[in-house]
Write an enzyme that holds these catalytic residues in place. Structure first.
Site, PDB file in Angstrom:
ATOM      1  N   HIS A 171       0.844  -1.203   0.000  1.00  0.00           N
ATOM      2  CA  HIS A 171       0.000   0.000   0.000  1.00  0.00           C
ATOM      3  C   HIS A 171       0.875   1.247   0.000  1.00  0.00           C
ATOM      4  O   HIS A 171       1.589   1.541   0.962  1.00  0.00           O
ATOM      5  CB  HIS A 171      -0.910   0.014   1.223  1.00  0.00           C
ATOM      6  CG  HIS A 171      -1.959   1.088   1.163  1.00  0.00           C
ATOM      7  ND1 HIS A 171      -2.980   1.076   0.228  1.00  0.00           N
ATOM      8  CD2 HIS A 171      -2.148   2.213   1.901  1.00  0.00           C
ATOM      9  CE1 HIS A 171      -3.752   2.134   0.410  1.00  0.00           C
ATOM     10  NE2 HIS A 171      -3.263   2.843   1.414  1.00  0.00           N
ATOM     11  N   ARG A 211      -5.111  15.403   6.445  1.00  0.00           N
ATOM     12  CA  ARG A 211      -5.631  15.205   5.097  1.00  0.00           C
ATOM     13  C   ARG A 211      -5.658  16.517   4.318  1.00  0.00           C
ATOM     14  O   ARG A 211      -5.439  16.525   3.092  1.00  0.00           O
ATOM     15  CB  ARG A 211      -7.034  14.591   5.160  1.00  0.00           C
ATOM     16  CG  ARG A 211      -7.548  14.130   3.818  1.00  0.00           C
ATOM     17  CD  ARG A 211      -8.876  13.423   3.938  1.00  0.00           C
ATOM     18  NE  ARG A 211      -9.959  14.327   4.297  1.00  0.00           N
ATOM     19  CZ  ARG A 211     -11.255  14.067   4.073  1.00  0.00           C
ATOM     20  NH1 ARG A 211     -11.609  12.923   3.524  1.00  0.00           N
ATOM     21  NH2 ARG A 211     -12.184  14.929   4.428  1.00  0.00           N
ATOM     22  N   TYR A 214      -5.275   7.496  -7.123  1.00  0.00           N
ATOM     23  CA  TYR A 214      -6.519   8.236  -7.388  1.00  0.00           C
ATOM     24  C   TYR A 214      -6.277   9.660  -7.890  1.00  0.00           C
ATOM     25  O   TYR A 214      -7.229  10.427  -8.059  1.00  0.00           O
ATOM     26  CB  TYR A 214      -7.431   8.264  -6.152  1.00  0.00           C
ATOM     27  CG  TYR A 214      -6.799   8.763  -4.872  1.00  0.00           C
ATOM     28  CD1 TYR A 214      -6.670  10.113  -4.611  1.00  0.00           C
ATOM     29  CD2 TYR A 214      -6.362   7.861  -3.913  1.00  0.00           C
ATOM     30  CE1 TYR A 214      -6.119  10.566  -3.423  1.00  0.00           C
ATOM     31  CE2 TYR A 214      -5.808   8.297  -2.722  1.00  0.00           C
ATOM     32  CZ  TYR A 214      -5.680   9.649  -2.481  1.00  0.00           C
ATOM     33  OH  TYR A 214      -5.116  10.089  -1.308  1.00  0.00           O
ATOM     34  N   HIS A 251     -11.846   3.475  -2.942  1.00  0.00           N
ATOM     35  CA  HIS A 251     -11.103   4.285  -1.980  1.00  0.00           C
ATOM     36  C   HIS A 251     -11.545   3.975  -0.556  1.00  0.00           C
ATOM     37  O   HIS A 251     -10.719   3.705   0.329  1.00  0.00           O
ATOM     38  CB  HIS A 251     -11.255   5.784  -2.249  1.00  0.00           C
ATOM     39  CG  HIS A 251     -10.525   6.613  -1.235  1.00  0.00           C
ATOM     40  ND1 HIS A 251     -11.091   6.993  -0.045  1.00  0.00           N
ATOM     41  CD2 HIS A 251      -9.250   7.098  -1.228  1.00  0.00           C
ATOM     42  CE1 HIS A 251     -10.209   7.676   0.664  1.00  0.00           C
ATOM     43  NE2 HIS A 251      -9.087   7.757  -0.033  1.00  0.00           N
ATOM     44  N   ARG A 308     -16.909   5.491   2.308  1.00  0.00           N
ATOM     45  CA  ARG A 308     -17.390   6.877   2.382  1.00  0.00           C
ATOM     46  C   ARG A 308     -17.201   7.610   1.063  1.00  0.00           C
ATOM     47  O   ARG A 308     -17.876   8.603   0.792  1.00  0.00           O
ATOM     48  CB  ARG A 308     -16.699   7.636   3.522  1.00  0.00           C
ATOM     49  CG  ARG A 308     -15.244   7.947   3.297  1.00  0.00           C
ATOM     50  CD  ARG A 308     -14.643   8.803   4.425  1.00  0.00           C
ATOM     51  NE  ARG A 308     -13.296   9.223   4.122  1.00  0.00           N
ATOM     52  CZ  ARG A 308     -12.201   8.527   4.362  1.00  0.00           C
ATOM     53  NH1 ARG A 308     -12.304   7.338   4.944  1.00  0.00           N
ATOM     54  NH2 ARG A 308     -11.008   8.980   4.034  1.00  0.00           N
ATOM     55  N   GLU A 324     -10.214   2.799   8.925  1.00  0.00           N
ATOM     56  CA  GLU A 324      -8.990   3.403   9.445  1.00  0.00           C
ATOM     57  C   GLU A 324      -9.297   4.324  10.612  1.00  0.00           C
ATOM     58  O   GLU A 324      -8.503   4.441  11.551  1.00  0.00           O
ATOM     59  CB  GLU A 324      -8.268   4.178   8.338  1.00  0.00           C
ATOM     60  CG  GLU A 324      -6.970   4.817   8.782  1.00  0.00           C
ATOM     61  CD  GLU A 324      -6.251   5.557   7.662  1.00  0.00           C
ATOM     62  OE1 GLU A 324      -5.143   6.060   7.912  1.00  0.00           O
ATOM     63  OE2 GLU A 324      -6.788   5.618   6.535  1.00  0.00           O
ATOM     64  N   HIS A 378      -5.554  -1.209   6.411  1.00  0.00           N
ATOM     65  CA  HIS A 378      -5.649  -0.688   7.777  1.00  0.00           C
ATOM     66  C   HIS A 378      -6.509  -1.598   8.660  1.00  0.00           C
ATOM     67  O   HIS A 378      -5.999  -2.210   9.583  1.00  0.00           O
ATOM     68  CB  HIS A 378      -6.157   0.754   7.840  1.00  0.00           C
ATOM     69  CG  HIS A 378      -5.342   1.726   7.084  1.00  0.00           C
ATOM     70  ND1 HIS A 378      -4.002   1.934   7.358  1.00  0.00           N
ATOM     71  CD2 HIS A 378      -5.644   2.562   6.051  1.00  0.00           C
ATOM     72  CE1 HIS A 378      -3.516   2.841   6.535  1.00  0.00           C
ATOM     73  NE2 HIS A 378      -4.485   3.247   5.718  1.00  0.00           N
ATOM     74  N   ASP A 428       2.366   3.082   2.974  1.00  0.00           N
ATOM     75  CA  ASP A 428       1.253   4.018   2.896  1.00  0.00           C
ATOM     76  C   ASP A 428       1.715   5.452   2.661  1.00  0.00           C
ATOM     77  O   ASP A 428       2.055   5.828   1.552  1.00  0.00           O
ATOM     78  CB  ASP A 428       0.403   3.899   4.172  1.00  0.00           C
ATOM     79  CG  ASP A 428      -0.918   4.641   4.083  1.00  0.00           C
ATOM     80  OD1 ASP A 428      -1.226   5.199   3.006  1.00  0.00           O
ATOM     81  OD2 ASP A 428      -1.657   4.671   5.077  1.00  0.00           O
TER      82      ASP A 428
END
Length: 457
Positions: free
Chosen positions: A67, A90, A129, A215, A218, A245, A279, A330
């Site tokens: 990942h 984020r 993405y 993804h 959500r 996660e 995760h 990640d």
């Protein structure tokens, strides 16, 4: 030159002082390769053949980084100057994403994948993405960003599984924001059309695989899940998904659907041996049972999960229930799969106040064989005849590993080695890294600095 280029005919040979084969450390091992695969494995060869490359240290199958978000590497250190949560982190990630185009992304990803190679990684699963232009428009080639990643992996001398990610919503009942618009194809049908073109472009590649990803529950509305799941199933592609996660994701999913994310995926047929849940940090016992009974793999990313204060996932519980465990770096807070592997055990010790949940051989299996299987490379990750000739040699004479006894070499590597201890990396039978030096990318630190500096200029 890249690993896509033709190799000279005939066998090449490698003489390993020590090699990890079928869960055991063997000495004086001669490996011959032909056409990018392992042709012979012979233990107890007393003298190195003159034409064999000498791999001094412990040689293991190449490491699989299941990942990755390559562009997150640009955030290293920049998000450590503030407090906050995953959600505030984020926002910084979105700011970095907004500045990338195919050229800058290829430059950054080439340097990141080269850093991975220096850390012993021979295959990466890129959870991709960043599909379209910063304002959401299509490039002339709608897969320009995917091609940039594939080209970067080839330039860095590693294999890649492009996990092309469906990303359609900002959250449950939430529209996409300005940055997220470049992630979206509008709906799952258009996503599938674009990914099918990408898949066909690499149908004959020896070093690129294309897989699918949701993804998260959500970011893909429930009515859009079935086309993505069906697309992957019909083409027998790996299917990956961020799962539970954050507690907030679970709470929102329960409020919207009266089910956990795992239950929602199960109800739509998403779980199974080709699927990897990334995760899986906050799971109920029912979630654990659903993942395990379906043999859905779980990718643990401990260095990211602790960096983002996600929590400690129930890796041992899901493994006991039947899920293969794999590893990923990640967000690339560090790129070190030895650290990821031992953290699975050490985090469990912290959580339970007890030692000895995982054997070193099990953690090496997660970093090699299981990881490659999750990425759609079932013939990689083992030092056996017929496997892809991808392997990594860890130096045992570094300050961290000096004094290691052969009988405990695997335990010492898993619990004490670090990425700088990687001496050699061979992919498809030829060196990508030799004597700690990348053979294809000069000045990896300089290229990382230049690529990251271009994003934040």
């Amino acid at each position: 030159m890249t690993i896509e280029e033709d190799r000279p005919p005939g066998a090449q040979s490698f003489y390993c002082d020590l090699a990890w084969i079928n869960g055991e450390v063997k000495s004086k091992v001669l490996i011959t390769t032909a056409a990018g695969r392992i042709a012979t494995v012979t233990c107890g060869v007393k003298q190195k053949p003159e034409d064999a490359a000498h791999l001094v240290g412990l040689t293991v199958p190449g490491l699989a980084n299941v990942h990755s978000h390559a562009f997150h590497r640009a955030l290293r250190g920049r998000t450590q100057v503030e407090h906050g949560t995953f959600w505030t982190w984020r926002e910084r990630m979105y700011a970095a994403a907004a500045h990338l185009d195919p050229d800058s992304y290829r430059a950054l990803a080439t340097a990141v994948f080269a850093e991975m190679a220096l850390a012993g990684i021979t295959a990466v699963g890129e959870f991709h993405y960043l599909h379209h232009s910063p304002k959401g428009g299509l490039y002339h080639d709608p897969n320009a960003m995917g091609h940039a990643l594939a080209g970067a992996a080839a330039a860095a001398g590693i294999r890649i599984t492009l996990l092309d990610t469906c990303y359609l919503a900002g959250g449950f009942d939430t529209e996409l924001n300005d940055v997220q618009r470049r992630f979206s194809d509008g709906d799952a049908a258009r996503w599938a059309d674009r990914v099918d073109a990408l898949r066909k472009a690499y149908a004959d590649s020896e070093t690129v695989r294309v897989g699918a990803a949701v993804h998260s529950v959500r970011a893909v509305p429930v009515d859009q899940l079935p086309p993505v799941i069906a697309f992957a199933a019909e083409r027998e592609l790996p299917l990956h998904v961020h799962l539970s996660e954050q507690r907030a994701e679970n709470d929102a999913c329960l409020a919207r659907h009266h089910k956990t994310p795992t239950q929602l995926l199960h109800d739509h047929g998403a779980l199974g041996p080709r699927t990897t849940a990334v995760h899986a940090t906050h799971l109920s016992q029912m979630d654990i049972d659903l993942l395990g009974s379906s043999a859905t793999a779980v990718c643990m990313c401990p260095t990211t999960e602790r960096d983002l204060a996600d929590g400690i996932g129930p890796a041992h519980a899901v493994h006991t229930a039947g899920s293969p465990i794999t590893l990923g770096s990640d967000s690339h807070a560090v790129i070190d799969l030895f650290e990821e592997a031992r953290a699975v055990e050490l985090d469990e010790r912290l959580r339970t106040e007890r030692r000895g949940h995982w054997r070193a051989a099990e953690l090496l299996h997660a970093a090699t064989d299981a990881g490659h299987a999750a990425l759609g490379w079932p013939t990689a990750g083992r030092l056996v005849v017929g496997a892809l000739a991808d392997f990594t040699t860890i130096a045992l004479d570094t300050v961290r590993l000096a004094g290691v006894q052969p009988a405990h070499a695997a335990e010492s590597v898993v619990f004490a080695a670090s990425a700088p201890d990687v001496r050699h990396v061979v992919v498809a039978g030829r060196f990508t890294v030799r004597d700690h030096r990348h053979e294809l990318v000069e000045d990896v630190p300089g290229k990382l600095a230049a690529a990251i500096g271009g994003i934040f200029k």
